[in-house]
Every structure is written in structure tokens, then in C-alpha cells.
Design a protein around this motif. Structure first.
Motif, PDB file in Angstrom:
ATOM      1  N   GLY A 107      -4.611   1.171   3.448  1.00 48.73           N
ATOM      2  CA  GLY A 107      -4.558   1.912   2.193  1.00 48.73           C
ATOM      3  C   GLY A 107      -3.187   1.961   1.558  1.00 48.73           C
ATOM      4  N   SER A 108      -2.144   1.672   2.314  1.00 49.26           N
ATOM      5  CA  SER A 108      -0.802   1.687   1.741  1.00 49.26           C
ATOM      6  C   SER A 108      -0.359   0.305   1.262  1.00 49.26           C
ATOM      7  CB  SER A 108       0.204   2.228   2.759  1.00 49.26           C
ATOM      8  OG  SER A 108       0.323   1.338   3.845  1.00 49.26           O
ATOM      9  N   ASP A 109      -1.157  -0.707   1.516  1.00 48.81           N
ATOM     10  CA  ASP A 109      -0.801  -2.065   1.099  1.00 48.81           C
ATOM     11  C   ASP A 109      -0.798  -2.166  -0.429  1.00 48.81           C
ATOM     12  OD1 ASP A 109      -0.491  -4.979   2.036  1.00 48.81           O
ATOM     13  OD2 ASP A 109      -2.042  -5.092   0.490  1.00 48.81           O
ATOM     14  N   PRO A 110       0.255  -2.736  -1.017  1.00 49.46           N
ATOM     15  CA  PRO A 110       0.332  -2.828  -2.484  1.00 49.46           C
ATOM     16  C   PRO A 110      -0.838  -3.578  -3.118  1.00 49.46           C
ATOM     17  CG  PRO A 110       2.464  -3.324  -1.512  1.00 49.46           C
ATOM     18  CD  PRO A 110       1.485  -3.208  -0.378  1.00 49.46           C
ATOM     19  N   VAL A 112      -3.955  -3.773  -2.018  1.00 44.90           N
ATOM     20  CA  VAL A 112      -5.127  -2.888  -1.958  1.00 44.90           C
ATOM     21  C   VAL A 112      -5.000  -1.807  -3.025  1.00 44.90           C
ATOM     22  CG1 VAL A 112      -6.339  -1.178  -0.549  1.00 44.90           C
ATOM     23  CG2 VAL A 112      -5.596  -3.332   0.469  1.00 44.90           C
ATOM     24  N   ARG A 113      -3.838  -1.189  -3.113  1.00 43.68           N
ATOM     25  CA  ARG A 113      -3.627  -0.121  -4.096  1.00 43.68           C
ATOM     26  C   ARG A 113      -3.785  -0.661  -5.519  1.00 43.68           C
ATOM     27  NH1 ARG A 113      -2.202   4.596  -2.371  1.00 43.68           N
ATOM     28  NH2 ARG A 113      -1.148   5.166  -4.295  1.00 43.68           N
ATOM     29  N   ASP A 114      -3.313  -1.873  -5.772  1.00 42.10           N
ATOM     30  CA  ASP A 114      -3.461  -2.472  -7.098  1.00 42.10           C
ATOM     31  C   ASP A 114      -4.935  -2.682  -7.440  1.00 42.10           C
ATOM     32  OD1 ASP A 114      -2.449  -3.855  -9.516  1.00 42.10           O
ATOM     33  OD2 ASP A 114      -3.343  -5.631  -8.541  1.00 42.10           O
ATOM     34  N   LEU A 116      -7.368  -1.033  -6.387  1.00 44.02           N
ATOM     35  CA  LEU A 116      -8.001   0.274  -6.570  1.00 44.02           C
ATOM     36  C   LEU A 116      -7.473   1.006  -7.798  1.00 44.02           C
ATOM     37  CD1 LEU A 116      -8.065   1.498  -2.854  1.00 44.02           C
ATOM     38  CD2 LEU A 116     -10.003   0.722  -4.236  1.00 44.02           C
ATOM     39  N   LEU A 118      -4.296   1.948  -8.294  1.00 46.18           N
ATOM     40  CA  LEU A 118      -3.286   2.927  -7.901  1.00 46.18           C
ATOM     41  C   LEU A 118      -1.907   2.282  -7.924  1.00 46.18           C
ATOM     42  CD1 LEU A 118      -5.195   4.365  -4.817  1.00 46.18           C
ATOM     43  CD2 LEU A 118      -4.984   5.429  -7.066  1.00 46.18           C
ATOM     44  N   ASP A 119      -0.898   3.094  -8.201  1.00 44.19           N
ATOM     45  CA  ASP A 119       0.473   2.604  -8.146  1.00 44.19           C
ATOM     46  C   ASP A 119       0.871   2.369  -6.695  1.00 44.19           C
ATOM     47  OD1 ASP A 119       0.769   2.811 -10.904  1.00 44.19           O
ATOM     48  OD2 ASP A 119       1.464   4.889 -10.784  1.00 44.19           O
ATOM     49  N   PRO A 120       1.729   1.380  -6.465  1.00 40.72           N
ATOM     50  CA  PRO A 120       2.205   1.181  -5.087  1.00 40.72           C
ATOM     51  C   PRO A 120       3.073   2.348  -4.655  1.00 40.72           C
ATOM     52  CG  PRO A 120       3.206  -0.410  -6.584  1.00 40.72           C
ATOM     53  CD  PRO A 120       2.245   0.401  -7.378  1.00 40.72           C
ATOM     54  N   TYR A 121       3.097   2.578  -3.370  1.00 37.52           N
ATOM     55  CA  TYR A 121       3.973   3.615  -2.831  1.00 37.52           C
ATOM     56  C   TYR A 121       5.422   3.176  -2.985  1.00 37.52           C
ATOM     57  CZ  TYR A 121       0.159   6.147  -0.532  1.00 37.52           C
ATOM     58  OH  TYR A 121      -0.966   6.885  -0.259  1.00 37.52           O
TER      59      TYR A 121
END
Length: 131
Positions: A107-110, A112-114, A116, A118-121
Motif C-alpha cells: 500500500g505504500s508503493d508509489p 499502487v498509490r498512483d 488508487l 492517492l499521492d505518494p508518501y
């Protein structure tokens, strides 16, 4: 050996799909080394026991007397699905811990977040945050 077994179990829970990268595409070995170094000993013990439980129980879920790492990919996936949806809490819980720890990396992978939306951590500052 336990890291190899853990890797096998974690990749089973988060495989590569057409839309998402899988854990095999991520720095899983470095993540596991860091997790072991930084987590509480009781969490590591639970993770190890959950990993061993995952690999020891195919006889009871898919009725094949082999450890999970020796199963075909589709049978291993069916084993994982049956464990995580088992009606008894004490069967689901050890495997849930392995799946949760794997999900933290996935879930923290950029990428995956993209996918979904979501902004990257931001980069980890490497310090303990108290607030």
C-alpha cells in the motif's frame, strides 16, 4: 529460511495483476530486514508463527499434504483464500498478521498509490515521530 518462507507467503497475498504491481516487484527483502530490525519482538514472533502456520496448513484447506511453498500458484492462492476467510478467528488471525505486514509495503508503493488515485508518501525521514 524464515525470510524465504515469509516472502513466499507475502507474494501469494499480493500477486502481480494487470492493474497493480505485486510484492515480487517491490523491495521485499529490504523491507523484511528493516521490519525485523524495527518491530517489537512480539510482532516478529507473531509474523514468524503466522508464516509457519500458512505453510503448514494446506492439508486442512486444499487437502494436499505439502507445505504451501510446494503448491502450484493457483492452489496456493486457493489455500490463502480459504485461510483468510475461515469461519474460526484463531485460524484467520495468524495469517492476517502476515497479510497486514505485506500490505504495509504494498500500500505504500508509489505505483499502487498512483493507480488508487492517492499521492505518494513523502520520503521517510528515518527518525521516530512522536506526534
Amino acid at each position: 529460511m524464515i525470510l524465504w518462507l515469509a516472502r513466499s507467503a507475502m507474494v501469494t497475498f499480493y500477486p502481480r495483476t494487470e492493474r497493480f504491481p505485486g510484492l515480487e516487484d517491490m523491495p521485499l527483502d529490504a523491507y523484511l530486514a528493516r521490519y525485523k530490525r524495527e518491530c517489537a519482538p512480539i510482532m516478529w514472533l507473531g509474523f514468524v508463527l503466522g508464516t509457519l502456520f500458512f505453510h503448514a496448513t494446506p492439508l486442512f484447506t486444499v487437502y494436499i499434504p505439502l507445505p504451501a511453498f510446494m503448491l502450484s500458484a493457483s492452489t496456493r492462492e486457493r489455500h490463502a483464500q480459504r485461510l483468510t476467510s475461515h469461519p474460526f478467528y484463531y485460524v484467520r488471525q495468524p495469517v492476517f498478521l502476515v497479510k497486514m505486514i505485506a500490505g504495509l509495503l504494498w500500500g505504500s508503493d508509489p505505483a499502487v498509490r498512483d493507480r488508487l488515485g492517492l499521492d505518494p508518501y513523502p520520503a521517510d525521514p528515518g527518525t521516530r515521530r512522536l506526534a
